[in-house]
Scaffold this motif. Structure first.
Motif, PDB file in Angstrom:
ATOM      1  N   UNK A 491      42.844  36.533  36.054  1.00 21.53           N
ATOM      2  CA  UNK A 491      43.107  35.499  35.053  1.00 21.53           C
ATOM      3  C   UNK A 491      44.422  34.777  35.352  1.00 21.53           C
ATOM      4  N   UNK A 492      45.404  35.494  35.888  1.00 17.61           N
ATOM      5  CA  UNK A 492      46.666  34.872  36.274  1.00 17.61           C
ATOM      6  C   UNK A 492      46.433  33.879  37.413  1.00 17.61           C
ATOM      7  N   UNK A 493      45.533  34.220  38.329  1.00 18.32           N
ATOM      8  CA  UNK A 493      45.224  33.319  39.441  1.00 18.32           C
ATOM      9  C   UNK A 493      44.774  31.968  38.906  1.00 18.32           C
ATOM     10  N   UNK A 494      43.904  31.974  37.920  1.00 20.81           N
ATOM     11  CA  UNK A 494      43.426  30.710  37.343  1.00 20.81           C
ATOM     12  C   UNK A 494      44.575  29.922  36.701  1.00 20.81           C
ATOM     13  N   UNK A 495      45.578  30.624  36.193  1.00 20.39           N
ATOM     14  CA  UNK A 495      46.690  29.941  35.530  1.00 20.39           C
ATOM     15  C   UNK A 495      47.642  29.282  36.516  1.00 20.39           C
ATOM     16  N   UNK A 496      47.848  29.921  37.680  1.00 19.52           N
ATOM     17  CA  UNK A 496      48.874  29.431  38.610  1.00 19.52           C
ATOM     18  C   UNK A 496      48.304  28.582  39.735  1.00 19.52           C
ATOM     19  N   UNK A 497      46.985  28.653  39.949  1.00 24.74           N
ATOM     20  CA  UNK A 497      46.409  27.925  41.070  1.00 24.74           C
ATOM     21  C   UNK A 497      45.888  26.553  40.624  1.00 24.74           C
ATOM     22  N   UNK A 498      46.081  25.564  41.491  1.00 18.70           N
ATOM     23  CA  UNK A 498      45.564  24.228  41.225  1.00 18.70           C
ATOM     24  C   UNK A 498      44.128  24.062  41.709  1.00 18.70           C
ATOM     25  N   UNK A 499      43.673  25.015  42.513  1.00 12.98           N
ATOM     26  CA  UNK A 499      42.308  24.932  43.042  1.00 12.98           C
ATOM     27  C   UNK A 499      41.304  25.392  41.989  1.00 12.98           C
ATOM     28  N   UNK A 500      40.203  24.694  41.899  1.00 13.64           N
ATOM     29  CA  UNK A 500      39.156  25.092  40.962  1.00 13.64           C
ATOM     30  C   UNK A 500      38.507  26.398  41.405  1.00 13.64           C
ATOM     31  N   UNK A 501      38.380  26.594  42.727  1.00 12.99           N
ATOM     32  CA  UNK A 501      37.807  27.817  43.282  1.00 12.99           C
ATOM     33  C   UNK A 501      38.819  28.430  44.248  1.00 12.99           C
ATOM     34  N   UNK A 502      39.857  29.080  43.764  1.00 14.67           N
ATOM     35  CA  UNK A 502      40.878  29.642  44.657  1.00 14.67           C
ATOM     36  C   UNK A 502      40.314  30.776  45.506  1.00 14.67           C
ATOM     37  N   UNK A 503      40.890  30.948  46.676  1.00 10.68           N
ATOM     38  CA  UNK A 503      40.476  32.041  47.548  1.00 10.68           C
ATOM     39  C   UNK A 503      41.217  33.304  47.147  1.00 10.68           C
ATOM     40  N   UNK A 504      40.454  34.372  46.841  1.00  8.95           N
ATOM     41  CA  UNK A 504      41.026  35.640  46.390  1.00  8.95           C
ATOM     42  C   UNK A 504      40.526  36.751  47.302  1.00  8.95           C
ATOM     43  N   UNK A 505      41.467  37.597  47.718  1.00 10.99           N
ATOM     44  CA  UNK A 505      41.134  38.759  48.535  1.00 10.99           C
ATOM     45  C   UNK A 505      41.577  40.012  47.784  1.00 10.99           C
ATOM     46  N   UNK A 506      40.693  40.975  47.713  1.00  8.68           N
ATOM     47  CA  UNK A 506      41.037  42.278  47.141  1.00  8.68           C
ATOM     48  C   UNK A 506      41.118  43.269  48.292  1.00  8.68           C
ATOM     49  N   UNK A 507      42.312  43.758  48.531  1.00 10.51           N
ATOM     50  CA  UNK A 507      42.546  44.620  49.698  1.00 10.51           C
ATOM     51  C   UNK A 507      42.553  46.085  49.279  1.00 10.51           C
ATOM     52  N   UNK A 508      41.567  46.827  49.798  1.00  7.86           N
ATOM     53  CA  UNK A 508      41.419  48.259  49.490  1.00  7.86           C
ATOM     54  C   UNK A 508      41.399  48.524  47.986  1.00  7.86           C
ATOM     55  N   UNK A 509      40.830  47.602  47.269  1.00  5.28           N
ATOM     56  CA  UNK A 509      40.804  47.711  45.805  1.00  5.28           C
ATOM     57  C   UNK A 509      39.485  47.092  45.331  1.00  5.28           C
ATOM     58  N   UNK A 510      38.421  47.888  45.384  1.00  5.72           N
ATOM     59  CA  UNK A 510      37.098  47.350  45.082  1.00  5.72           C
ATOM     60  C   UNK A 510      36.860  47.379  43.573  1.00  5.72           C
ATOM     61  N   UNK A 511      36.893  46.198  42.962  1.00  4.96           N
ATOM     62  CA  UNK A 511      36.628  46.040  41.533  1.00  4.96           C
ATOM     63  C   UNK A 511      35.573  44.935  41.373  1.00  4.96           C
ATOM     64  N   UNK A 512      34.315  45.305  41.133  1.00  8.58           N
ATOM     65  CA  UNK A 512      33.257  44.276  41.021  1.00  8.58           C
ATOM     66  C   UNK A 512      33.525  43.228  39.958  1.00  8.58           C
ATOM     67  N   UNK A 513      34.241  43.598  38.888  1.00 16.34           N
ATOM     68  CA  UNK A 513      34.481  42.645  37.807  1.00 16.34           C
ATOM     69  C   UNK A 513      35.356  41.478  38.248  1.00 16.34           C
ATOM     70  N   UNK A 514      36.053  41.592  39.396  1.00 16.80           N
ATOM     71  CA  UNK A 514      36.841  40.467  39.901  1.00 16.80           C
ATOM     72  C   UNK A 514      35.950  39.252  40.138  1.00 16.80           C
TER      73      UNK A 514
END
Length: 600
Positions: A491-514
């Motif tokens: 949710x913070x990513x959506x607040x700080x990013x100007x991109x409508x579809x920002x690129x997000x990587x989850x490293x060694x942290x598998x959370x399907x809800x992301x």
């Protein structure tokens, strides 16, 4: 009990069941974030299907997801369409399914147990189901288990309505044809909920009971002079085929196919022939033949799971068993039917190598009715005055006391460094809210036992169980939800990013809800080179990882790394971090991106 009084009692009970279900299902339903992994998977699939307006092919993270058939996803999609995208909207259909299952449990009880005591047993069976901790969790979750349990319960109720007079000596008040159609249609919907187990298990239960009844009705078999002859006669093929005929197995299977086959055919075609291989090969055969995801257990796994799952009612587990044994319940066709229902699920899934507590959830209505019949028997003094009843009240108070012990011992315990002590203390403080109702109820129950206040004891425990479940959802769950850090970081990513579809990587942290909260594809990187390669593909990448996994060497020297936010990760010290990785642009890159100089 006259027919008019019986109708009035049933109506009152049904209204109370619905109100109790709403009371336990709605408060705080959307206040917690999705719980990984199951809710994260299924809600993400439903969101992707909803955004594509696709009712056929389930996808997760924009790839085929062949874990489950579509009924659960359809329910969530309808919730999203009706109420918008939220945690509440993807869970509400499960709540309705849970309430529906409790209503069907009551109706099944009325078929099995006649008279005033039967009405009381049926009502308390439904109440036991609603106010048991595991069923409450499942019926408030964005998963398929509440749907499956509902459809299987409906199929069994319809069958009892069609065959009740023959099997359990209850009158048929509905058209058998309508009930047969309802029985096998519900199985078809169960197949659309979780696959072949949606019809294999209820048909096995119905088939066994019918086979046994057909054999018992044979005069020659009754006159057999030894149990060995009776069993050999029972296994004769003629009884098997007569049972198939009486349960209308062939037209029933045809109806199941009519309901379920069109979607399976469509998804197999649209997935290019990939769905069946994963759905049947991996998620059915492999789960049965080998342990997957470390979900294994001993032979008594499901006994222990139900003792926990039916809390707080399971504090009377031993008194229930003793009562059913001493009362000769096995001589009753109704009780034998419930035992068969439970045994089919417990035996088959105990043989499977992969074990999870939700596998036997469709047997919960039968177990709840057994407990309900025991609670109803408290109206008889000889039952209520049993010493085993006293043991139940004592155990209830002792369990409440056990909830308090860790809180008082925490200060003197040496915990591993990776455990976040302050977070653990907050949770243990919340558990005090669970301990007090148990201790108080146990003491008042003992008082009722001493004074032979049988009806008051029954009402006391039912009310206390409902309050206990409410306290769990409103006081304990919010404390744990506070530490679901990865979802909040997205949710913070959506607040700080100007991109409508920002690129997000989850490293060694598998959370399907992301995937659900991002609303787009998430790169799940398990290796450092995969992380570096993904970061090079975009000028701006957001990375979620734990504090312990962070190293400067993970990122390319041409990348600038900035920590945007961090969140606690209960119960570990290793906080989750949100990093903003920006690719540095060289002079050559800037010249390449600039407009070329026009020449004459």
């Amino acid at each position: 009990m006259t027919q008019e009084n019986d109708f009035s009692s049933s109506r009152r009970h049904l209204i109370l069941i619905v109100l109790t279900g709403l009371l336990l299902g709605l408060p705080g339903l959307g206040s917690s974030l999705l719980w990984d992994q199951d809710e994260g998977f299924y809600a993400s699939v439903s969101r992707e299907m909803h955004e594509r307006s696709d009712w056929i092919v389930p996808t997760f993270n924009q790839e085929l997801f062949a874990h489950k058939p579509p009924v659960m996803y359809w329910g969530m999609m309808l919730g999203i369409r009706a109420f918008g995208l939220s945690e509440w909207s993807v869970r509400i259909v499960s709540v309705l399914m849970g309430i529906g299952t409790s209503l069907i449990t009551y109706l099944i009880g009325r078929k099995l147990f006649p008279g005033r005591d039967g009405a009381t047993a049926s009502f308390y069976g439904a109440l036991v189901l609603l106010s048991s901790i595991y069923f409450s969790v499942v019926s408030r979750s964005a998963t398929a288990d509440a749907h499956l349990t509902f459809f299987i319960a409906v199929s069994i109720w319809c069958w009892l309505s069609a065959r009740g007079r023959r099997i359990v000596n209850t009158p048929n008040r509905k058209s058998p044809i309508v009930m047969w159609i309802g029985c096998y249609s519900a199985m078809g919907l169960a197949v659309l909920t979780k696959g072949p187990i949606g019809f294999l298990f209820p048909m096995t239960i119905i088939g066994w009971v019918t086979w046994r009844q057909v054999a018992q009705d044979d005069a020659g078999l009754k006159e057999a002079d030894s149990w060995r002859r009776r069993w050999l006669g029972f296994l004769h093929p003629q009884y098997f085929f007569r049972a198939l005929w009486e349960m209308k197995a062939v037209p029933g299977l045809v109806l199941i196919l009519i309901v379920s086959a069109p979607w399976y055919w469509a998804v197999e075609v649209q997935s290019g022939g990939k769905f069946f291989a994963e759905f049947f090969g991996v998620h059915h055969w492999q789960r049965f033949s080998q342990s997957m995801d470390n979900h294994s257990g001993p032979w008594f796994y499901y006994i222990a799971a139900c003792v926990v799952g039916f809390y707080p009612w399971s504090t009377f587990a031993i008194p229930v068993g003793v009562h059913l044994f001493k009362s000769g319940s096995y001589e009753s066709r109704s009780f034998r039917f419930l035992y068969t229902w439970i045994a089919v699920y417990f035996i088959v899934f105990s043989m499977a190598n992969t074990k999870l507590p939700n596998y036997v959830l469709p047997a919960y209505p039968a177990i709840a009715l057994l407990i309900g019949s025991f609670v109803a028997s408290w109206s008889r003094k000889e039952v209520f005055s049993s010493r085993w009843i006293a043991v139940g009240w004592i155990v209830l108070s002792l369990v409440g006391f056990v909830f308090l012990i860790p809180r008082f011992l925490l200060g003197g315990l040496e915990l591993p460094e990776k455990i976040a002590v302050e977070q653990l203390r907050v949770l243990l403080d919340a558990l005090v809210w669970l301990a007090v109702p148990l201790m108080v109820t146990g003491l008042f129950g003992w008082f009722c036992y001493q004074r032979n206040l049988m009806k008051m004891a029954r009402q006391l425990f039912g009310t206390a169980a409902v309050i206990w479940i409410l306290v769990f959802w409103l006081r304990v769950v919010p404390v744990v939800d506070r530490y679901q850090g990865s979802q909040r970081l997205v949710k913070v990513v959506h607040q700080v990013s100007d991109n409508e579809r920002p690129q997000v990587v989850s490293y060694r942290c598998f959370r399907p809800s992301l995937v659900y909260y991002l609303g787009g594809r998430v790169e799940f990187a398990g290796e450092s080179r995969q992380l570096r390669r993904t970061c090079r593909q975009s000028d701006e990448t957001y990375v979620i990882m734990t504090k312990n996994d962070y190293e400067d060497s993970l990122f390319d020297a041409r990348c600038a790394v900035e920590t945007i936010d961090s969140r606690a990760q209960f119960p570990w010290q290793a906080d989750l971090r949100l990093l903003k990785v920006t690719r540095k642009t060289s002079v050559a890159d800037r010249l390449t991106k600039s407009s070329p100089i026009e020449t004459r």
